[in-house]
Design an enzyme around this catalytic site. Sequence first.
Site, PDB file in Angstrom:
ATOM      1  N   HIS A   1      39.159  28.534  40.006  1.00 28.93           N
ATOM      2  CA  HIS A   1      39.563  27.176  40.325  1.00 28.93           C
ATOM      3  C   HIS A   1      40.320  26.350  39.398  1.00 28.93           C
ATOM      4  O   HIS A   1      41.360  26.036  39.963  1.00 28.93           O
ATOM      5  CB  HIS A   1      38.108  26.351  40.687  1.00 28.93           C
ATOM      6  CG  HIS A   1      37.677  26.275  42.047  1.00 28.93           C
ATOM      7  ND1 HIS A   1      38.722  26.086  43.110  1.00 28.93           N
ATOM      8  CD2 HIS A   1      36.555  26.441  42.791  1.00 28.93           C
ATOM      9  CE1 HIS A   1      38.017  26.006  44.290  1.00 28.93           C
ATOM     10  NE2 HIS A   1      36.579  26.384  43.871  1.00 28.93           N
TER      11      HIS A   1
ATOM     12  N   ASP B   1      44.738  46.156  45.081  1.00 26.04           N
ATOM     13  CA  ASP B   1      43.897  47.340  44.968  1.00 26.04           C
ATOM     14  C   ASP B   1      44.506  48.676  44.774  1.00 26.04           C
ATOM     15  O   ASP B   1      43.841  49.385  44.190  1.00 26.04           O
ATOM     16  CB  ASP B   1      43.157  47.136  46.430  1.00 26.04           C
ATOM     17  CG  ASP B   1      41.793  46.383  46.512  1.00 26.04           C
ATOM     18  OD1 ASP B   1      41.278  46.255  45.468  1.00 26.04           O
ATOM     19  OD2 ASP B   1      41.407  46.001  47.506  1.00 26.04           O
TER      20      ASP B   1
ATOM     21  N   GLU C   1      46.472  50.100  50.851  1.00 26.44           N
ATOM     22  CA  GLU C   1      45.999  49.702  49.290  1.00 26.44           C
ATOM     23  C   GLU C   1      45.057  50.885  48.973  1.00 26.44           C
ATOM     24  O   GLU C   1      44.674  50.943  47.793  1.00 26.44           O
ATOM     25  CB  GLU C   1      44.983  48.594  49.563  1.00 26.44           C
ATOM     26  CG  GLU C   1      44.258  48.482  50.582  1.00 26.44           C
ATOM     27  CD  GLU C   1      43.694  47.127  51.091  1.00 26.44           C
ATOM     28  OE1 GLU C   1      43.569  46.258  50.202  1.00 26.44           O
ATOM     29  OE2 GLU C   1      43.108  47.019  52.004  1.00 26.44           O
TER      30      GLU C   1
ATOM     31  N   CYS D   1      52.040  41.951  50.036  1.00 19.79           N
ATOM     32  CA  CYS D   1      51.207  40.746  50.125  1.00 19.79           C
ATOM     33  C   CYS D   1      50.489  40.858  48.860  1.00 19.79           C
ATOM     34  O   CYS D   1      49.696  39.861  48.864  1.00 19.79           O
ATOM     35  CB  CYS D   1      50.493  40.698  51.584  1.00 19.79           C
ATOM     36  SG  CYS D   1      49.033  41.859  51.690  1.00 19.79           S
TER      37      CYS D   1
END
Length: 574
Positions: A190, A454, A430, A501
């Site tokens: 965060h 990944d 991936e 992405c």
Amino acid sequence: MVKLEGTAVSQGIAAGKVYIYRPSSCIVEEGHFPQEEKEARLAEFDAAVKKAAEELAEVIQKMRETGDDKAEIIEAHLEILEDEEMAEEIHGAIADELLFPDCAVKKVYDKYIALLGNIEDSLFQERVADMRDVSGRILRVLQGKKAQDLSALPGPSIIAAHDLLPSDTATMDKRNVLGIVTEIGGMTSHSAILARSYKIPAVLGVPSLLDTLKEGEECILDALEGCIYSSPEVELKQEFEDKRKCYLDSMNKAEHYLEQEGLLSDGQKIEIGLNIGSDQWCEEYRYCDFVGLFRSEFLYMHSSHMPSEEDQYKAYIRVLKHAAGKPVTLRTLDIGGDKTLSYYSLPKEENPFLGKRALRLCFAEPELFKTQLRAALRASAEGRLNLMFPMVGSLEDIRKAREAVEEAKEELRQERVPFDENIKLGIMIEIPSIAEIAELAAKEVDFASVGTNDLTQYLHAADRMNADVCAYYQSFSPSVFRVLRRIAGAFREAGKPLSVCGELGGNPKAAVVLAGMGMTKMSMSGANMARVKQALSAFTFEEAVQIAEAVCGLGSQEEVLEYIGRVFKEKDII
């Protein structure tokens, strides 16, 4: 002078005085009360929840009044606070076990935090941080302690802390925050997400930070290299002031590119996509060409139960409305194995990253999969929605997923429910096994997107969440770029759209290499758009091709980074 090192999670350079932030902690000792106090203790807990909710509502209101678009993070805290299942468990611990309210709160929240704590996924780690934050707030109210926050700093400061909770960063006096440095945390925490959002330089994961820095001492925070210098000498201060001015000039130049198209200097178009993880509006919708990755996991994480078809349908419709006619690629459910939900039981696995997750889980739970497919298909009648399947390892996986879509379509036809009959179906690339047969996969799908995070970890056999092997996780290694070049060639030959992405898609240096491989679609977080557009604008397609060829011919990540750094320096890009 002492030099400390960590992970640069939000770029920038800052110099100023250190402000050590040590929020008060609540010590909870297990204890039981007499039976006759039960109703009073239940009322005590309910009152604390009400007080905590009022505090959160006040924070949300202040954030909205100042135009802060991150109020949704604190809104998620309200959802946790009002979670009926957890509240019932706490009530039960108070009424049945006669536990003091603070003991009951700690017991129940610790249970859920432990359940999610070992899940190596950024979304779930955010959820853990949220739950710790909410738990701490309730305990503080129950114990009658005054709230401590960062809303009133003594002056311009570099905040040093063991960790910052979401409510800490949400309420801090941003005008006086020069930088943030913490002992724990990484790129997806965060603190990192908010620091990037607010454009505050931040270095996280610095061991022994609070044992080294002193309150009020001068400090230099280099969030380009991931270094902190305490009590720097005059010469070093001047060196970093020059470096800071150079960086700010570069960032100011980059901001001018945000509203522009993604173009190489010879005019070739590169489509810039947006990665999203919620159905909330964000400003970056205005500056993208498409939504390249809509992570549907948030619906499952922010709920105490499996989201219904209607819940999902409404969320997907909201995103399509935000996109305002731009294509949206929805990635189907990516949980399972290491990604456990509190309300959904899965067996514990030795190798969760290689286990029953994502599409594999959906195949094992066809009703769960069908619910999402029906919701997505229904939403496709309202906008340009594409479906993308994660964790695809074979042509069999692709065919089985398409069959599931056809079954859902047939059900909707029978019910006379409208949907896009020609909805585009794609895959995440991936897993190396599907990358190796990319030319065959391209014949089976309408499009694909490369999940470089990944893919890199599987290629290098290095857990990207494990700090002990982070040196082996090399996203800029020649092997990664060679695999990407092969995938790009296969989809170009098939005439099928291909995007990236993963993190590489939003890295300016990598974006130029990808463009040189013929990849014309890249999707990223909104914070990276301006710098990627700026980097692309500095090179012609032919120059990008030459860079890509050179990178694929080098022998190590170190050589790749040195070479790209030199090329970018020649173009006066940081």
